[in-house]
Design a protein around this motif. Sequence first.
Motif, PDB file in Angstrom:
ATOM      1  N   ILE B  12      -3.079  48.919  34.805  1.00 34.50           N
ATOM      2  CA  ILE B  12      -2.693  49.150  33.402  1.00 34.50           C
ATOM      3  C   ILE B  12      -3.681  50.125  32.743  1.00 34.50           C
ATOM      4  O   ILE B  12      -3.276  51.062  32.062  1.00 34.50           O
ATOM      5  N   SER B  13      -4.987  49.930  32.996  1.00 39.99           N
ATOM      6  CA  SER B  13      -5.991  50.839  32.401  1.00 39.99           C
ATOM      7  C   SER B  13      -5.776  52.274  32.855  1.00 39.99           C
ATOM      8  O   SER B  13      -5.932  53.217  32.067  1.00 39.99           O
ATOM      9  N   GLN B  14      -5.458  52.453  34.145  1.00 33.49           N
ATOM     10  CA  GLN B  14      -5.273  53.814  34.653  1.00 33.49           C
ATOM     11  C   GLN B  14      -4.011  54.443  34.071  1.00 33.49           C
ATOM     12  O   GLN B  14      -4.006  55.628  33.721  1.00 33.49           O
ATOM     13  N   LEU B  15      -2.934  53.654  33.967  1.00 35.29           N
ATOM     14  CA  LEU B  15      -1.681  54.187  33.417  1.00 35.29           C
ATOM     15  C   LEU B  15      -1.862  54.591  31.961  1.00 35.29           C
ATOM     16  O   LEU B  15      -1.259  55.548  31.491  1.00 35.29           O
ATOM     17  N   LYS B  16      -2.740  53.867  31.250  1.00 35.15           N
ATOM     18  CA  LYS B  16      -2.986  54.163  29.840  1.00 35.15           C
ATOM     19  C   LYS B  16      -3.654  55.522  29.645  1.00 35.15           C
ATOM     20  O   LYS B  16      -3.662  56.070  28.536  1.00 35.15           O
ATOM     21  N   ARG B  17      -4.247  56.072  30.705  1.00 34.62           N
ATOM     22  CA  ARG B  17      -4.877  57.388  30.585  1.00 34.62           C
ATOM     23  C   ARG B  17      -3.828  58.505  30.514  1.00 34.62           C
ATOM     24  O   ARG B  17      -4.147  59.630  30.127  1.00 34.62           O
ATOM     25  N   LEU B  18      -2.581  58.204  30.913  1.00 32.38           N
ATOM     26  CA  LEU B  18      -1.529  59.224  30.882  1.00 32.38           C
ATOM     27  C   LEU B  18      -1.118  59.523  29.444  1.00 32.38           C
ATOM     28  O   LEU B  18      -1.183  58.647  28.589  1.00 32.38           O
ATOM     29  N   PRO B  19      -0.671  60.762  29.186  1.00 35.74           N
ATOM     30  CA  PRO B  19      -0.329  61.126  27.801  1.00 35.74           C
ATOM     31  C   PRO B  19       0.904  60.364  27.318  1.00 35.74           C
ATOM     32  O   PRO B  19       1.882  60.231  28.044  1.00 35.74           O
ATOM     33  N   GLY B  20       0.835  59.854  26.089  1.00 37.74           N
ATOM     34  CA  GLY B  20       1.982  59.173  25.484  1.00 37.74           C
ATOM     35  C   GLY B  20       2.193  57.765  25.976  1.00 37.74           C
ATOM     36  O   GLY B  20       3.207  57.151  25.695  1.00 37.74           O
ATOM     37  N   ILE B  21       1.245  57.238  26.757  1.00 34.14           N
ATOM     38  CA  ILE B  21       1.408  55.883  27.301  1.00 34.14           C
ATOM     39  C   ILE B  21       0.323  54.980  26.734  1.00 34.14           C
ATOM     40  O   ILE B  21      -0.869  55.194  26.983  1.00 34.14           O
ATOM     41  N   GLY B  22       0.733  53.993  25.949  1.00 36.56           N
ATOM     42  CA  GLY B  22      -0.208  53.043  25.363  1.00 36.56           C
ATOM     43  C   GLY B  22      -0.215  51.731  26.120  1.00 36.56           C
ATOM     44  O   GLY B  22       0.377  51.626  27.194  1.00 36.56           O
ATOM     45  N   GLU B  23      -0.895  50.746  25.561  1.00 31.79           N
ATOM     46  CA  GLU B  23      -1.054  49.443  26.206  1.00 31.79           C
ATOM     47  C   GLU B  23       0.296  48.806  26.581  1.00 31.79           C
ATOM     48  O   GLU B  23       0.490  48.365  27.710  1.00 31.79           O
ATOM     49  N   LYS B  24       1.238  48.804  25.631  1.00 35.51           N
ATOM     50  CA  LYS B  24       2.526  48.120  25.868  1.00 35.51           C
ATOM     51  C   LYS B  24       3.324  48.800  26.976  1.00 35.51           C
ATOM     52  O   LYS B  24       3.851  48.141  27.870  1.00 35.51           O
ATOM     53  N   THR B  25       3.420  50.147  26.899  1.00 31.63           N
ATOM     54  CA  THR B  25       4.191  50.868  27.916  1.00 31.63           C
ATOM     55  C   THR B  25       3.514  50.742  29.277  1.00 31.63           C
ATOM     56  O   THR B  25       4.180  50.540  30.293  1.00 31.63           O
TER      57      THR B  25
END
Lengths: 204, 204
Positions: B12-25
């Motif tokens: 989840i932490s790594q995915l959150k580094r992507l643009p436009g992607i927050g905690e929920k997504t």
Amino acid sequence: MDPYPKPLRDLISQLKRLPGIGEKTATRLALFILADRANLSGELSSCLKRVSEQIHLCPVCFNLTDSQRCAICRNPERDPSLICVVEEPSDVLALESAHVYRGLYHVLHGLISPLSGVGPEDIRLSELIERIRTSQVSEVIVATNPSVEGESTFHYVAKMLQDAHLSVNVSRIASGIPMGGELKYMDQVTIASALRYRRSLKDI
Amino acid sequence: MDPYPKPLRDLISQLKRLPGIGEKTATRLALFILADRANLSGELSSCLKRVSEQIHLCPVCFNLTDSQRCAICRNPERDPSLICVVEEPSDVLALESAHVYRGLYHVLHGLISPLSGVGPEDIRLSELIERIRTSQVSEVIVATNPSVEGESTFHYVAKMLQDAHLSVNVSRIASGIPMGGELKYMDQVTIASALRYRRSLKDI
């Protein structure tokens, strides 16, 4: 002609399989991953590998875990006489975020849905019966979403426990107007539910 | 207490580094990846690995490629006397999708932006000069976005080529009302540009 090299095109195709991600977003994410200098692709790749290798279902409650039993089942401070039945692991997170519930969980991994061909045997219901049969459970709180499938699963669970002659209380989470919500924006079924299950002043 | 096991939390932490992607997504994506039975995590992981291992920049135009030179530079049907200068690899895709341009590209990997501390030496400008010096180029089309940075990069390129006494035409992509756009929704600068660069009937 496709101006992107094949490995990049493959990554875009795989990202497109994610929910809510179309061609444009997938391309944007793939190019971002590639341009990132902080080794995002390496980190993501190893995280994905670890997730698929280490995460499995808790054999007791079927929540996600990377150890033998999940953190909630292992916690001696949780009340083992309470079981909260939910549809999927993310519901456990939602309930935990309220910091109110101190019992255990049971994740069904689905809801009964004849239209989608999901019957009682396709979700973790027999495991729930077995669990209640072999441990001291006083109450089963059914916390499936208030949808058609969620309600029918609730009724099925109640009937199943009754038929099995298990002396356990079955309850359903409350349905009504959410905190901060406005009556004028609510649908009829929610308003009907809020009226029907109104609480008397002495219960508040 | 965090109800998610560590490998999942890491993903989840790594995915959150992507643009436009927050905690929920990020949580939704991670749980989707985990629940997917078609080995999405394995596929994604290997795609990411291949992308970071195999994709590099074309030594001629600095577009992304997995072979020695990029597909456009290798194509003998492309006109080597035309070079279209763009900011980033996704701009190449956008231009290619119009199926109009038959020359080569030069990807700068950035625009001159003193406010962000990006100077001419931080982008692939010296490589552009060198390329024009050592090959037969008749026209350089600057196709950077019509932003402050895009415009200043265009002027810098034009001046740079003039100073180097290279006999090459420099042109800029047209700016105006986009097809299907409406005048009433356009900003003043776009309208001014559309008026200023109006075409005479005989040129249409």
